[in-house]
Write an enzyme that holds these catalytic residues in place. Sequence first.
Site, PDB file in Angstrom:
ATOM      1  N   SER A 158      55.380  26.143  20.693  1.00  0.00           N
ATOM      2  CA  SER A 158      53.936  26.256  20.870  1.00  0.00           C
ATOM      3  C   SER A 158      53.599  27.501  21.694  1.00  0.00           C
ATOM      4  O   SER A 158      53.961  28.613  21.304  1.00  0.00           O
ATOM      5  CB  SER A 158      53.380  24.973  21.495  1.00  0.00           C
ATOM      6  OG  SER A 158      51.979  24.927  21.389  1.00  0.00           O
ATOM      7  N   ASP A 210      50.634  20.103  11.292  1.00  0.00           N
ATOM      8  CA  ASP A 210      50.403  20.403  12.704  1.00  0.00           C
ATOM      9  C   ASP A 210      48.893  20.494  12.974  1.00  0.00           C
ATOM     10  O   ASP A 210      48.231  21.400  12.477  1.00  0.00           O
ATOM     11  CB  ASP A 210      51.092  21.722  13.064  1.00  0.00           C
ATOM     12  CG  ASP A 210      51.111  22.002  14.556  1.00  0.00           C
ATOM     13  OD1 ASP A 210      50.194  21.550  15.270  1.00  0.00           O
ATOM     14  OD2 ASP A 210      52.044  22.694  15.002  1.00  0.00           O
ATOM     15  N   HIS A 224      52.838  18.612  15.405  1.00  0.00           N
ATOM     16  CA  HIS A 224      53.146  19.579  16.466  1.00  0.00           C
ATOM     17  C   HIS A 224      54.315  19.006  17.271  1.00  0.00           C
ATOM     18  O   HIS A 224      54.132  18.407  18.337  1.00  0.00           O
ATOM     19  CB  HIS A 224      51.904  19.788  17.346  1.00  0.00           C
ATOM     20  CG  HIS A 224      51.986  20.988  18.214  1.00  0.00           C
ATOM     21  ND1 HIS A 224      52.002  22.274  17.725  1.00  0.00           N
ATOM     22  CD2 HIS A 224      52.051  21.107  19.561  1.00  0.00           C
ATOM     23  CE1 HIS A 224      52.065  23.129  18.719  1.00  0.00           C
ATOM     24  NE2 HIS A 224      52.096  22.445  19.846  1.00  0.00           N
TER      25      HIS A 224
END
Length: 184
Positions: A76, A128, A159
């Site tokens: 991320s 995601d 995610h």
Amino acid sequence: MLAGGRLQVICPQAEFPLEGAPYSYAPMYTWMKRGANDRPLDGELERVAAALSTFVDEACQRYDVDADRLALMGFSQGGFLAYRLALSEPHRWQGAAMLSTWLSDEAADDVHPDAADLPLLVQHGTNDPLVGVDRGRNSRDQLQAMRMNLDYREYPMQHEIGRQSMHDLSLWLTERLLNERPVD
């Protein structure tokens, strides 16, 4: 879980608690100070990238890490930063893995001429909700246009780092850092 436990994994903690994190079971953190419209303050990317580069140097000394066998990974926002370090300092790494993230304009503008030789693994979930797969695909397209040594993979996940993506990451790291051709 990575390379059968034969790798040392060192993870820095982001500096700032993230207010209103979507998951209540675990605290979340962010790397950058933010201003209006939740945008990072000017110079934050450079400040954090320099701090992370220093962190890697210090961790290598503290934990007696072989600096010739380093891979960089980020998930991320950590992947956003990993792009910056990997592409601007490609000689430091045997490879870089960016997971559920995106390539920033700043990282794309600060690519070292030798970065095309660096093996990159990019993984993204097709479901995601936080960093949409379109951002991962856009990053893939930019990296391909720059003629990077890219292995791009998508998974039916959100995610997260799912079972198959972890397996693939482990095989990729085994090949890069242990110089072994893993059996899939």
